[in-house]
Scaffold this active site. Structure first.
Site, PDB file in Angstrom:
ATOM      1  N   ARG A  10       0.646  -1.274   0.072  1.00 51.92           N
ATOM      2  CA  ARG A  10       0.051  -0.036  -0.039  1.00 51.92           C
ATOM      3  C   ARG A  10       0.882   1.246  -0.037  1.00 51.92           C
ATOM      4  O   ARG A  10       1.823   1.376   1.164  1.00 51.92           O
ATOM      5  CB  ARG A  10      -0.716   0.199   1.155  1.00 51.92           C
ATOM      6  CG  ARG A  10      -1.934  -0.734   1.407  1.00 51.92           C
ATOM      7  CD  ARG A  10      -3.270  -0.406   2.288  1.00 51.92           C
ATOM      8  NE  ARG A  10      -2.501   0.152   3.547  1.00 51.92           N
ATOM      9  CZ  ARG A  10      -3.525   0.437   4.499  1.00 51.92           C
ATOM     10  NH1 ARG A  10      -4.681   0.420   4.493  1.00 51.92           N
ATOM     11  NH2 ARG A  10      -3.056   0.596   5.806  1.00 51.92           N
ATOM     12  N   THR A  46      -1.248   7.304  -0.421  1.00 54.69           N
ATOM     13  CA  THR A  46      -2.444   7.192  -1.160  1.00 54.69           C
ATOM     14  C   THR A  46      -3.198   6.080  -0.702  1.00 54.69           C
ATOM     15  O   THR A  46      -4.562   6.230  -0.970  1.00 54.69           O
ATOM     16  CB  THR A  46      -2.427   6.963  -2.787  1.00 54.69           C
ATOM     17  OG1 THR A  46      -1.667   5.813  -3.050  1.00 54.69           O
ATOM     18  CG2 THR A  46      -1.479   8.136  -3.348  1.00 54.69           C
ATOM     19  N   ASP A 104       0.390  -3.374  12.348  1.00 53.72           N
ATOM     20  CA  ASP A 104       0.733  -3.919  10.955  1.00 53.72           C
ATOM     21  C   ASP A 104       1.305  -5.407  10.901  1.00 53.72           C
ATOM     22  O   ASP A 104       2.297  -5.798  11.594  1.00 53.72           O
ATOM     23  CB  ASP A 104       1.961  -2.840  10.491  1.00 53.72           C
ATOM     24  CG  ASP A 104       2.419  -3.051   9.275  1.00 53.72           C
ATOM     25  OD1 ASP A 104       2.787  -4.207   8.830  1.00 53.72           O
ATOM     26  OD2 ASP A 104       2.480  -2.050   8.643  1.00 53.72           O
ATOM     27  N   ASP A 119       4.792  -6.272   9.443  1.00 56.16           N
ATOM     28  CA  ASP A 119       5.855  -5.848  10.376  1.00 56.16           C
ATOM     29  C   ASP A 119       5.826  -6.846  11.722  1.00 56.16           C
ATOM     30  O   ASP A 119       6.937  -7.118  12.194  1.00 56.16           O
ATOM     31  CB  ASP A 119       5.776  -4.406  11.039  1.00 56.16           C
ATOM     32  CG  ASP A 119       6.227  -3.507   9.842  1.00 56.16           C
ATOM     33  OD1 ASP A 119       6.843  -3.805   9.085  1.00 56.16           O
ATOM     34  OD2 ASP A 119       5.859  -2.362  10.140  1.00 56.16           O
TER      35      ASP A 119
HETATM   36  C1  PRP Z   1      -0.905  -4.759   4.394  1.00 53.30           C
HETATM   37  C2  PRP Z   1      -1.681  -6.033   4.680  1.00 53.30           C
HETATM   38  C3  PRP Z   1      -2.610  -6.023   3.249  1.00 53.30           C
HETATM   39  C4  PRP Z   1      -2.994  -4.620   3.040  1.00 53.30           C
HETATM   40  C5  PRP Z   1      -4.322  -4.291   3.653  1.00 53.30           C
HETATM   41  O1  PRP Z   1       0.139  -4.957   3.595  1.00 53.30           O
HETATM   42  O2  PRP Z   1      -1.081  -7.244   4.785  1.00 53.30           O
HETATM   43  O3  PRP Z   1      -2.039  -6.560   2.039  1.00 53.30           O
HETATM   44  O4  PRP Z   1      -1.988  -3.687   3.720  1.00 53.30           O
HETATM   45  O5  PRP Z   1      -4.637  -2.933   3.204  1.00 53.30           O
HETATM   46  P1  PRP Z   1      -5.738  -2.362   2.136  1.00 53.30           P
HETATM   47  O6  PRP Z   1      -6.911  -3.288   2.324  1.00 53.30           O
HETATM   48  O7  PRP Z   1      -5.828  -0.844   2.688  1.00 53.30           O
HETATM   49  O8  PRP Z   1      -5.227  -2.475   0.920  1.00 53.30           O
HETATM   50  P2  PRP Z   1       1.093  -4.025   3.446  1.00 53.30           P
HETATM   51  O9  PRP Z   1       0.734  -3.042   2.253  1.00 53.30           O
HETATM   52  O10 PRP Z   1       1.424  -3.147   4.646  1.00 53.30           O
HETATM   53  O11 PRP Z   1       2.316  -4.749   2.803  1.00 53.30           O
HETATM   54  P3  PRP Z   1       3.316  -5.625   3.685  1.00 53.30           P
HETATM   55  O12 PRP Z   1       2.192  -7.156   3.611  1.00 53.30           O
HETATM   56  O13 PRP Z   1       4.160  -5.872   2.673  1.00 53.30           O
HETATM   57  O14 PRP Z   1       3.452  -5.046   4.818  1.00 53.30           O
HETATM   58  N1  URA Z   2      -2.387  -3.349   6.967  1.00 55.60           N
HETATM   59  C1  URA Z   2      -2.025  -3.783   8.093  1.00 55.60           C
HETATM   60  O1  URA Z   2      -0.994  -4.544   8.236  1.00 55.60           O
HETATM   61  N2  URA Z   2      -2.777  -3.559   9.097  1.00 55.60           N
HETATM   62  C2  URA Z   2      -3.913  -2.574   9.339  1.00 55.60           C
HETATM   63  O2  URA Z   2      -4.734  -2.348   9.928  1.00 55.60           O
HETATM   64  C3  URA Z   2      -4.275  -2.179   7.788  1.00 55.60           C
HETATM   65  C4  URA Z   2      -3.437  -2.465   6.700  1.00 55.60           C
END
Ligand code: PRP
Ligand code: URA
Length: 209
Positions: free
Chosen positions: A104, A108, A200, A203
């Site tokens: 994400r 944005t 997160d 993380d």
């Molecule tokens: C997180 C999560 C989803 C997304 C959800 O990933 O694992 O993929 O955010 O958010 P959304 O419904 O608003 O799209 P992130 O983008 O943080 O990436 P990561 O898994 O690499 O940490």
């Molecule tokens: N992605 C995450 O990992 N946590 C949230 O709460 C939203 C998006």
């Protein structure tokens, strides 16, 4: 309109409480996500079709059942979806695993696709798209779109925690995809995090921050 299934199994809800807890460290968090993913896999496969077969036990012949229908493909959304793969594979060990890489954009909140690799027999499989978090729904919608574009026609979305906003967006854009979650939380905050959520997911799974 697709359906939303909330898995209220006591073991899933118990483990989810520890997953949410901010004091839970990386090792335990990872183990718990793995365990909950396996329990959710048990629930999500309830409607798999069976075929009757004959088997000969040491005592007698009898009718019994084997799985029928299409084979399964798992598609974790990188990176956090990876944390749920091994748990599901414990129950469906022959599943093939594709990957969709999305992150994400922090400003944005729109998903940015950086990697896609799917099984070559995509048309012959039913897919489970996996991501612990369904927040705005942008990532899940994009991942499902990516699969459909490449020929996947039947899929389910499996998440630990969803926000109502994310559910609504997936239902609007992919009304054919049912959603399976352990919890539907209250809302999103101004940064697009699920409240109360778990923070997160990537993380916490991988110990980055
Ligand atoms: C997180 C999560 C989803 C997304 C959800 O990933 O694992 O993929 O955010 O958010 P959304 O419904 O608003 O799209 P992130 O983008 O943080 O990436 P990561 O898994 O690499 O940490
Ligand atoms: N992605 C995450 O990992 N946590 C949230 O709460 C939203 C998006």
């Amino acid at each position: 309109m697709s359906k939303v299934y909330v898995f209220d199994h006591p073991l899933i809800q118990h483990k989810l409480t520890y997953i949410r807890n901010k004091e839970t460290g990386t090792k335990e968090f990872r183990e718990l996500v793995d365990e909950v993913a396996a329990l959710m896999a048990y629930e999500i496969t309830r409607d798999m079709p069976l075929q009757e077969v004959e088997v000969e036990t040491p005592v007698a012949k009898c009718k019994s059942y084997l799985l029928a229908g299409k084979k399964i493909g798992l598609v974790p959304i990188l990176r956090a979806g990876l944390g749920m793969v091994d748990g599901i594979l414990k129950l469906i060990p022959a599943a093939k695993v594709g990957h969709v890489g999305l992150y994400r954009d922090p400003d944005t909140l729109e998903p940015v696709e950086y990697y896609v690799k799917l099984p070559s027999d995509i048309e012959e499989r039913d897919f489970i798209v996996i991501d612990p978090m369904l927040a705005t729904g942008g990532s899940a919608v994009a991942a499902i779109h990516s699969l459909k574009k490449r020929g996947a026609s039947n899929m389910k979305l499996m998440c630990l925690i969803a926000a109502p906003e994310g559910i609504e967006r997936v239902q609007e854009e992919h009304p054919d995809v049912d959603i399976y979650v352990a919890s539907v939380d209250e809302k999103l905050n101004e940064k697009g995090y699920i409240v109360p959520g778990l923070g997160d997911a990537g993380d916490r799974l991988f110990g980055t921050k």
